[in-house]
Scaffold this motif. Structure first.
Motif, PDB file in Angstrom:
ATOM      1  N   GLY A  67       0.665  -1.211  -0.132  1.00  0.00           N
ATOM      2  CA  GLY A  67       0.152  -0.006   0.040  1.00  0.00           C
ATOM      3  C   GLY A  67       0.856   1.202  -0.031  1.00  0.00           C
ATOM      4  O   GLY A  67       0.493   2.457   0.345  1.00  0.00           O
ATOM      5  N   GLY A  68       2.053   1.208  -0.391  1.00  0.00           N
ATOM      6  CA  GLY A  68       3.076   2.646  -0.493  1.00  0.00           C
ATOM      7  C   GLY A  68       2.819   3.253  -1.555  1.00  0.00           C
ATOM      8  O   GLY A  68       1.982   2.925  -2.788  1.00  0.00           O
ATOM      9  N   ASP A  69       3.389   4.579  -1.510  1.00  0.00           N
ATOM     10  CA  ASP A  69       3.289   5.391  -2.730  1.00  0.00           C
ATOM     11  C   ASP A  69       4.481   5.208  -3.737  1.00  0.00           C
ATOM     12  O   ASP A  69       5.679   5.099  -2.994  1.00  0.00           O
ATOM     13  N   VAL A  70       4.232   5.145  -4.876  1.00  0.00           N
ATOM     14  CA  VAL A  70       5.167   4.727  -5.911  1.00  0.00           C
ATOM     15  C   VAL A  70       5.104   5.649  -7.121  1.00  0.00           C
ATOM     16  O   VAL A  70       4.331   5.968  -7.579  1.00  0.00           O
ATOM     17  N   THR A  71       6.202   6.301  -7.284  1.00  0.00           N
ATOM     18  CA  THR A  71       6.302   7.062  -8.576  1.00  0.00           C
ATOM     19  C   THR A  71       7.610   6.396  -9.282  1.00  0.00           C
ATOM     20  O   THR A  71       8.649   6.050  -8.964  1.00  0.00           O
ATOM     21  N   GLY A  72       7.036   6.385 -10.678  1.00  0.00           N
ATOM     22  CA  GLY A  72       7.952   5.853 -11.751  1.00  0.00           C
ATOM     23  C   GLY A  72       8.181   6.663 -12.758  1.00  0.00           C
ATOM     24  O   GLY A  72       7.542   7.941 -13.137  1.00  0.00           O
ATOM     25  N   ILE A  73       9.603   6.722 -12.946  1.00  0.00           N
ATOM     26  CA  ILE A  73      10.058   7.690 -14.283  1.00  0.00           C
ATOM     27  C   ILE A  73      10.832   6.991 -15.060  1.00  0.00           C
ATOM     28  O   ILE A  73      11.749   6.249 -14.947  1.00  0.00           O
ATOM     29  N   ILE A  74      10.167   7.040 -16.386  1.00  0.00           N
ATOM     30  CA  ILE A  74      10.671   6.384 -17.477  1.00  0.00           C
ATOM     31  C   ILE A  74      10.551   7.017 -18.795  1.00  0.00           C
ATOM     32  O   ILE A  74       9.703   7.835 -18.999  1.00  0.00           O
ATOM     33  N   PRO A  75      11.639   6.590 -19.644  1.00  0.00           N
ATOM     34  CA  PRO A  75      11.874   7.624 -20.979  1.00  0.00           C
ATOM     35  C   PRO A  75      10.849   6.749 -21.932  1.00  0.00           C
ATOM     36  O   PRO A  75      10.455   5.652 -21.786  1.00  0.00           O
ATOM     37  N   THR A  76      10.477   7.501 -22.950  1.00  0.00           N
ATOM     38  CA  THR A  76       9.421   7.123 -23.826  1.00  0.00           C
ATOM     39  C   THR A  76      10.068   5.847 -24.583  1.00  0.00           C
ATOM     40  O   THR A  76       8.913   4.884 -24.989  1.00  0.00           O
ATOM     41  N   VAL A  77      11.089   5.579 -24.923  1.00  0.00           N
ATOM     42  CA  VAL A  77      11.704   4.553 -25.683  1.00  0.00           C
ATOM     43  C   VAL A  77      11.297   3.229 -25.059  1.00  0.00           C
ATOM     44  O   VAL A  77      11.031   2.254 -25.592  1.00  0.00           O
ATOM     45  N   LEU A  78      11.383   2.982 -23.348  1.00  0.00           N
ATOM     46  CA  LEU A  78      10.985   2.076 -22.830  1.00  0.00           C
ATOM     47  C   LEU A  78       9.620   1.885 -22.733  1.00  0.00           C
ATOM     48  O   LEU A  78       8.920   0.615 -22.682  1.00  0.00           O
ATOM     49  N   VAL A  79       8.822   2.745 -22.808  1.00  0.00           N
ATOM     50  CA  VAL A  79       7.293   2.496 -22.855  1.00  0.00           C
ATOM     51  C   VAL A  79       6.682   1.848 -24.021  1.00  0.00           C
ATOM     52  O   VAL A  79       6.147   1.097 -23.952  1.00  0.00           O
ATOM     53  N   ASP A  80       7.504   2.507 -25.027  1.00  0.00           N
ATOM     54  CA  ASP A  80       7.361   1.941 -26.475  1.00  0.00           C
ATOM     55  C   ASP A  80       7.461   0.350 -26.632  1.00  0.00           C
ATOM     56  O   ASP A  80       7.219  -0.305 -27.192  1.00  0.00           O
ATOM     57  N   LYS A  81       8.460   0.102 -25.521  1.00  0.00           N
ATOM     58  CA  LYS A  81       9.077  -1.308 -25.575  1.00  0.00           C
ATOM     59  C   LYS A  81       8.084  -2.262 -24.597  1.00  0.00           C
ATOM     60  O   LYS A  81       8.513  -3.106 -24.253  1.00  0.00           O
ATOM     61  N   GLU A  82       7.174  -1.552 -24.074  1.00  0.00           N
ATOM     62  CA  GLU A  82       6.084  -2.022 -23.188  1.00  0.00           C
ATOM     63  C   GLU A  82       6.921  -2.602 -21.775  1.00  0.00           C
ATOM     64  O   GLU A  82       6.522  -3.622 -21.217  1.00  0.00           O
ATOM     65  N   ARG A  87       0.946  -1.428 -13.109  1.00  0.00           N
ATOM     66  CA  ARG A  87       0.462  -1.022 -11.767  1.00  0.00           C
ATOM     67  C   ARG A  87       0.798   0.096 -11.237  1.00  0.00           C
ATOM     68  O   ARG A  87       0.043   0.730 -10.138  1.00  0.00           O
ATOM     69  N   VAL A  88       1.748   0.847 -11.580  1.00  0.00           N
ATOM     70  CA  VAL A  88       1.876   2.004 -11.275  1.00  0.00           C
ATOM     71  C   VAL A  88       1.404   3.262 -11.788  1.00  0.00           C
ATOM     72  O   VAL A  88       1.509   3.409 -13.049  1.00  0.00           O
ATOM     73  N   LYS A  89       0.687   3.716 -11.075  1.00  0.00           N
ATOM     74  CA  LYS A  89      -0.329   4.979 -11.534  1.00  0.00           C
ATOM     75  C   LYS A  89       0.371   6.347 -11.644  1.00  0.00           C
ATOM     76  O   LYS A  89       0.038   6.785 -12.656  1.00  0.00           O
ATOM     77  N   ASN A  90       1.277   6.621 -10.690  1.00  0.00           N
ATOM     78  CA  ASN A  90       2.117   7.657 -10.776  1.00  0.00           C
ATOM     79  C   ASN A  90       3.415   7.531 -11.766  1.00  0.00           C
ATOM     80  O   ASN A  90       4.360   7.317 -11.123  1.00  0.00           O
ATOM     81  N   MET A  91       2.924   7.454 -13.115  1.00  0.00           N
ATOM     82  CA  MET A  91       4.197   7.193 -13.845  1.00  0.00           C
ATOM     83  C   MET A  91       4.698   8.522 -14.687  1.00  0.00           C
ATOM     84  O   MET A  91       3.883   9.084 -15.483  1.00  0.00           O
ATOM     85  N   LYS A  92       5.857   8.947 -14.505  1.00  0.00           N
ATOM     86  CA  LYS A  92       6.213  10.114 -15.310  1.00  0.00           C
ATOM     87  C   LYS A  92       7.017   9.805 -16.716  1.00  0.00           C
ATOM     88  O   LYS A  92       8.157   8.980 -16.375  1.00  0.00           O
ATOM     89  N   ILE A  93       6.622  10.157 -17.768  1.00  0.00           N
ATOM     90  CA  ILE A  93       7.045   9.589 -19.022  1.00  0.00           C
ATOM     91  C   ILE A  93       8.015  10.739 -19.594  1.00  0.00           C
ATOM     92  O   ILE A  93       7.440  11.982 -19.499  1.00  0.00           O
ATOM     93  N   VAL A  94       9.316  10.605 -19.738  1.00  0.00           N
ATOM     94  CA  VAL A  94      10.161  11.655 -20.197  1.00  0.00           C
ATOM     95  C   VAL A  94      10.905  11.388 -21.380  1.00  0.00           C
ATOM     96  O   VAL A  94      10.662  10.205 -21.881  1.00  0.00           O
ATOM     97  N   ASP A  95      11.386  12.360 -22.136  1.00  0.00           N
ATOM     98  CA  ASP A  95      12.043  12.244 -23.245  1.00  0.00           C
ATOM     99  C   ASP A  95      13.330  11.174 -23.497  1.00  0.00           C
ATOM    100  O   ASP A  95      13.589  10.522 -24.399  1.00  0.00           O
ATOM    101  N   THR A  96      14.204  11.275 -22.240  1.00  0.00           N
ATOM    102  CA  THR A  96      15.595  10.692 -22.695  1.00  0.00           C
ATOM    103  C   THR A  96      15.903   9.930 -21.316  1.00  0.00           C
ATOM    104  O   THR A  96      15.521  10.376 -20.271  1.00  0.00           O
ATOM    105  N   MET A  97      16.796   9.225 -21.390  1.00  0.00           N
ATOM    106  CA  MET A  97      17.342   8.295 -20.242  1.00  0.00           C
ATOM    107  C   MET A  97      17.955   9.435 -19.281  1.00  0.00           C
ATOM    108  O   MET A  97      18.135   9.181 -18.049  1.00  0.00           O
TER     109      MET A  97
END
Length: 206
Positions: A67-82, A87-97
């Motif tokens: 039940g903890g708070d989780v923030t993910g920070i991930i570049p677009t290239v990895l989102v595109d690779k699925e 399950r992480v709702k607070n996901m920040k998508i950024v342009d670069t590594m």
């Protein structure tokens, strides 16, 4: 005269750097999952690289399941690779590594390093070097599961012996054999005097 009590750091957000693979030991995954649980139980927000695989996924699962708070920070290239954690709702998508790495460091009060590969080391060294020059020193706990990072500390000794690193900067790293009491150790961190021009010119040794 009464001894002055050491004031502890306040830690509400921790960035965890670790591998996107599980490695070849169950202990790596167990430590990652338990660390996520521990952060959640202590009401400390987990900030991490946003992945759903490997140790990254394990630490996030541990925090989410508790039940903890989780923030993910991930570049677009990895989102595109699925590779983003579903399950992480607070996901920040950024342009670069590079942007991800800077945000992971900037948004946290402290850093925890679990086993990982080249990407984990890149993140670690940016924090470590920043501490040496006195820029935004943050406590770094390096979890040496089953001696995983022993060779890294051998390398540091080589740096010191050959006058490319001052021994005092090893105090920036809290080396732990397990995740037990990791938060207590981080809270006791004390800054180290940053490198000066005089240190370099005079060949300063500790």
């Amino acid at each position: 005269m009464e001894r002055q009590t050491q004031r502890l750091m306040e830690i509400s957000k921790v960035s965890v750097f670790c591998g996107a693979r599980l490695g070849n030991s169950d202990k790596f995954r167990e430590d990652a999952y338990t660390l996520g649980e521990t952060l959640a139980n202590e009401n400390v927000e987990l900030i991490y690289g946003g992945g759903g695989l490997g140790l990254m996924g394990a630490v996030a699962n541990g925090a989410l399941d508790a039940g903890g708070d989780v923030t993910g920070i991930i570049p677009t290239v990895l989102v595109d690779k699925e590779m983003a954690h579903p399950r992480v709702k607070n996901m920040k998508i950024v342009d670069t590594m590079s942007i991800r790495k800077d945000m992971l460091i900037d948004e946290a009060d402290a850093i925890i390093i679990l086993p990982g590969g080249a990407g984990t080391m890149e993140e670690f060294f940016q924090v470590f070097v920043g501490g040496q020059i006195g820029h935004a020193q943050k406590p770094i706990a390096l979890v040496n599961t089953d001696g995983y990072y022993d060779s890294l500390f051998d390398l540091f000794e080589s740096f010191i012996e050959n006058d490319f690193l001052e021994r005092r900067f090893l105090d920036l790293i809290i080396k732990l054999d397990s995740i037990e009491n990791v938060l207590d150790e981080l809270k006791q961190f004390r800054p180290v005097a940053g490198r000066s021009r005089e240190d370099i010119e005079n060949g300063h040794h500790d």
